[in-house]
Write an enzyme that holds these catalytic residues in place. Structure first.
Site, PDB file in Angstrom:
ATOM      1  N   ASP A  12       0.823  -1.225   0.000  1.00  0.00           N
ATOM      2  CA  ASP A  12       0.000   0.000   0.000  1.00  0.00           C
ATOM      3  C   ASP A  12       0.852   1.267   0.000  1.00  0.00           C
ATOM      4  O   ASP A  12       0.436   2.306   0.512  1.00  0.00           O
ATOM      5  CB  ASP A  12      -0.955   0.021   1.211  1.00  0.00           C
ATOM      6  CG  ASP A  12      -1.750  -1.259   1.331  1.00  0.00           C
ATOM      7  OD1 ASP A  12      -2.384  -1.655   0.337  1.00  0.00           O
ATOM      8  OD2 ASP A  12      -1.724  -1.881   2.410  1.00  0.00           O
ATOM      9  N   GLU A  13       2.036   1.187  -0.605  1.00  0.00           N
ATOM     10  CA  GLU A  13       2.927   2.351  -0.620  1.00  0.00           C
ATOM     11  C   GLU A  13       2.595   3.342  -1.740  1.00  0.00           C
ATOM     12  O   GLU A  13       3.158   4.437  -1.779  1.00  0.00           O
ATOM     13  CB  GLU A  13       4.394   1.905  -0.780  1.00  0.00           C
ATOM     14  CG  GLU A  13       4.904   0.987   0.301  1.00  0.00           C
ATOM     15  CD  GLU A  13       4.777  -0.488  -0.071  1.00  0.00           C
ATOM     16  OE1 GLU A  13       5.345  -1.332   0.636  1.00  0.00           O
ATOM     17  OE2 GLU A  13       4.088  -0.790  -1.086  1.00  0.00           O
ATOM     18  N   GLY A  14       1.733   2.935  -2.649  1.00  0.00           N
ATOM     19  CA  GLY A  14       1.412   3.795  -3.791  1.00  0.00           C
ATOM     20  C   GLY A  14       2.051   3.322  -5.081  1.00  0.00           C
ATOM     21  O   GLY A  14       2.297   4.124  -5.992  1.00  0.00           O
ATOM     22  N   LYS A  15       2.316   2.017  -5.173  1.00  0.00           N
ATOM     23  CA  LYS A  15       2.983   1.468  -6.364  1.00  0.00           C
ATOM     24  C   LYS A  15       2.172   1.710  -7.627  1.00  0.00           C
ATOM     25  O   LYS A  15       2.720   2.039  -8.683  1.00  0.00           O
ATOM     26  CB  LYS A  15       3.224  -0.033  -6.181  1.00  0.00           C
ATOM     27  CG  LYS A  15       4.207  -0.377  -5.073  1.00  0.00           C
ATOM     28  CD  LYS A  15       4.446  -1.868  -4.974  1.00  0.00           C
ATOM     29  CE  LYS A  15       3.212  -2.628  -4.536  1.00  0.00           C
ATOM     30  NZ  LYS A  15       2.747  -2.261  -3.184  1.00  0.00           N
ATOM     31  N   ALA A  38      -4.145  -8.504  -3.307  1.00  0.00           N
ATOM     32  CA  ALA A  38      -3.606  -7.144  -3.220  1.00  0.00           C
ATOM     33  C   ALA A  38      -4.199  -6.330  -4.350  1.00  0.00           C
ATOM     34  O   ALA A  38      -4.546  -6.864  -5.396  1.00  0.00           O
ATOM     35  CB  ALA A  38      -2.081  -7.166  -3.322  1.00  0.00           C
ATOM     36  N   HIS A  40      -4.473  -2.151  -6.310  1.00  0.00           N
ATOM     37  CA  HIS A  40      -4.001  -0.778  -6.406  1.00  0.00           C
ATOM     38  C   HIS A  40      -5.025   0.047  -7.158  1.00  0.00           C
ATOM     39  O   HIS A  40      -5.776  -0.461  -7.986  1.00  0.00           O
ATOM     40  CB  HIS A  40      -2.618  -0.684  -7.053  1.00  0.00           C
ATOM     41  CG  HIS A  40      -2.470  -1.459  -8.315  1.00  0.00           C
ATOM     42  ND1 HIS A  40      -1.985  -2.753  -8.335  1.00  0.00           N
ATOM     43  CD2 HIS A  40      -2.743  -1.147  -9.598  1.00  0.00           C
ATOM     44  CE1 HIS A  40      -1.960  -3.181  -9.579  1.00  0.00           C
ATOM     45  NE2 HIS A  40      -2.414  -2.239 -10.373  1.00  0.00           N
ATOM     46  N   THR A 238       2.698 -12.708   3.199  1.00  0.00           N
ATOM     47  CA  THR A 238       1.938 -13.222   2.071  1.00  0.00           C
ATOM     48  C   THR A 238       2.533 -14.560   1.645  1.00  0.00           C
ATOM     49  O   THR A 238       3.465 -15.057   2.270  1.00  0.00           O
ATOM     50  CB  THR A 238       1.917 -12.200   0.922  1.00  0.00           C
ATOM     51  OG1 THR A 238       0.939 -12.597  -0.033  1.00  0.00           O
ATOM     52  CG2 THR A 238       3.286 -12.051   0.271  1.00  0.00           C
ATOM     53  N   GLY A 301     -11.095  -3.490   1.905  1.00  0.00           N
ATOM     54  CA  GLY A 301     -11.787  -2.363   2.516  1.00  0.00           C
ATOM     55  C   GLY A 301     -11.427  -2.169   3.975  1.00  0.00           C
ATOM     56  O   GLY A 301     -11.920  -1.244   4.631  1.00  0.00           O
ATOM     57  N   ARG A 302     -10.554  -3.037   4.492  1.00  0.00           N
ATOM     58  CA  ARG A 302     -10.158  -2.922   5.893  1.00  0.00           C
ATOM     59  C   ARG A 302      -9.311  -1.670   6.125  1.00  0.00           C
ATOM     60  O   ARG A 302      -8.498  -1.295   5.301  1.00  0.00           O
ATOM     61  CB  ARG A 302      -9.340  -4.152   6.323  1.00  0.00           C
ATOM     62  CG  ARG A 302     -10.151  -5.420   6.451  1.00  0.00           C
ATOM     63  CD  ARG A 302      -9.308  -6.565   6.985  1.00  0.00           C
ATOM     64  NE  ARG A 302      -8.303  -7.005   6.026  1.00  0.00           N
ATOM     65  CZ  ARG A 302      -7.451  -8.008   6.246  1.00  0.00           C
ATOM     66  NH1 ARG A 302      -7.471  -8.643   7.402  1.00  0.00           N
ATOM     67  NH2 ARG A 302      -6.585  -8.368   5.314  1.00  0.00           N
ATOM     68  N   LYS A 330       2.939  10.222  -0.554  1.00  0.00           N
ATOM     69  CA  LYS A 330       2.012  10.645   0.501  1.00  0.00           C
ATOM     70  C   LYS A 330       2.629  11.539   1.576  1.00  0.00           C
ATOM     71  O   LYS A 330       2.159  11.565   2.715  1.00  0.00           O
ATOM     72  CB  LYS A 330       1.337   9.424   1.136  1.00  0.00           C
ATOM     73  CG  LYS A 330       0.342   8.744   0.200  1.00  0.00           C
ATOM     74  CD  LYS A 330      -0.647   7.884   0.944  1.00  0.00           C
ATOM     75  CE  LYS A 330      -1.781   7.431   0.038  1.00  0.00           C
ATOM     76  NZ  LYS A 330      -2.797   6.659   0.742  1.00  0.00           N
TER      77      LYS A 330
END
EC number: 6.3.4.4
Length: 379
Positions: A12-15, A38, A40, A238, A301-302, A330
């Protein structure tokens, strides 16, 4: 030029955004691991696309490939193609290729995943999408591949071969074994096989040929370095290898062909589900960052747990991936926070470490040496 992009934290780093920004300069974009556990988000104009399998370059001129290190739910792939076509984006076999060796996720994988998670005394936070069990079958040589899905006779023969054992496993875990040979599910998978027959390719051949011709190729990871099945915070990881080296192994490209390895790093840190997060912010401040950053999972959605930037964690990621460049995302989310803090050193039993050791093993005994910055009110 061959570029690999991976997340340097817990995903979730913005890849997706960075890949989408860079993809205009690439001829081929390939996904090399993971599944639809996963996701994006890519925004083009007023349109927002939430992707789980198809690489971000689909919205540009690049050819996009799904490599054999991915475990693929064909139903999810069909849904993504349908979503794009509703928005006027054509996804045909000239645009998208799927390797013939790619393992597919079967309904019984999803069933087994849910049953296993329900039986655990300590939950590991699986998305229950069958990813782990599909990888188990890959290693056990009990997988069904795309090459078989698109060939009716081979698919039915392979399913019949595997069915007795899968039925036993599901029944032993308290599930309904009839899902393995459910006629409606089999019919649906045969339909999907017909739909995807034209997309089958040899990803290794395509990428190596593109590089030989002087074209630019990008390999895109899912999730993040510290969720790696080997080097991550086991057992809260994972089911695949998320680091740069696995791009070469999974796509069938020699490591000497790599030119750039780009780290995607968020200015703070987040994690979905269970597992260690040393700089985690509990309470109002964590919730403020979560809301400002829109930190809610694309797939589940968590809400994501939020914490301060962790430098020892990043240094470990640099060691594992051999990054040549870092892209920071971010930073604007932290605007107005005063003071800002970041972890600089991890102190374990009186000894200081500037690079992360075994996070799961040491986190209970570790203290963080934090640095405070008073510039939070500045943009």
């Amino acid at each position: 030029m061959f570029t690999i992009i991976t997340g340097a934290q817990f995903g979730d780093e913005g890849k997706g955004k960075i890949v989408d920004l860079l993809a205009k300069d690439y001829d081929v974009v390939a996904r090399f691991q993971g599944g639809n556990n996963a996701g994006h988000t890519v925004k083009v104009g007023d349109e927002v696309y939430k992707l789980h399998l198809i690489p971000s370059g689909i919205l540009l001129d690049a050819r996009v490939l799904i490599g054999p290190g991915v475990v693929l739910n064909p139903e999810v792939l069909a849904e993504e193609i349908e979503m794009f076509e509703k928005h006027g984006v054509k996804v045909n076999s000239e645009k998208l290729g799927v390797d013939a060796k790619t393992s597919i996720i079967m309904p019984y994988h999803i069933e087994l995943d849910g049953l296993r998670e329900a039986s655990r005394e300590t939950k590991i936070g699986t998305t229950k999408r069958g990813i782990g069990y599909a990888y188990i079958d890959k290693v056990a040589r009990d997988e069904i591949r795309m090459a078989e899905l698109v060939d009716k006779e081979r698919f039915l023969a392979r399913l019949e071969e595997l069915a007795p054992q899968k039925e036993k496993e599901i029944e032993a875990m308290g599930g309904d074994p009839r899902i393995v040979r459910d006629p409606e599910l089999i019919k649906r998978y045969l339909e999907l096989g017909e739909q995807f027959a034209a997309y089958i390719t040899d990803v290794s051949r395509e990428i190596n040929q593109a590089l030989d011709e002087g074209k630019n190729v990008m390999a895109e990871a899912a999730q993040g370095t510290h969720l790696d099945v080997i080097h991550g915070t086991q057992k809260f990881v994972t089911s695949s290898s998320t680091i740069a080296g696995s791009a070469c192994a999974n796509l069938g490209v020699g490591p000497t062909r790599v030119d750039n390895v780009i780290a995607i790093v968020k200015a703070y840190i987040t994690r979905v589900g269970e597992g260690p997060l040393p700089t985690e912010l509990i309470g109002e401040l964590g919730e403020r960052i979560q809301k400002a950053g829109g930190e809610f999972g694309t797939t589940t959605g968590r809400g994501r747990r939020c914490g301060w930037f962790d430098l020892p964690l990043l240094k470990k990621a640099i060691a594992l991936n051999g990054y040549t460049e870092i892209s920071l995302t971010k930073l604007d989310v932290l605007t107005g926070l005063d003071p800002l803090r970041s972890a600089q050193v991890m102190s374990i039993k009186g000894k200081n470490w500037t690079i992360l050791r075994n996070l799961r093993k040491t986190s209970r005994h570790a203290a963080l040496c934090m640095k405070t910055c008073q510039d939070g009110k500045k943009n």
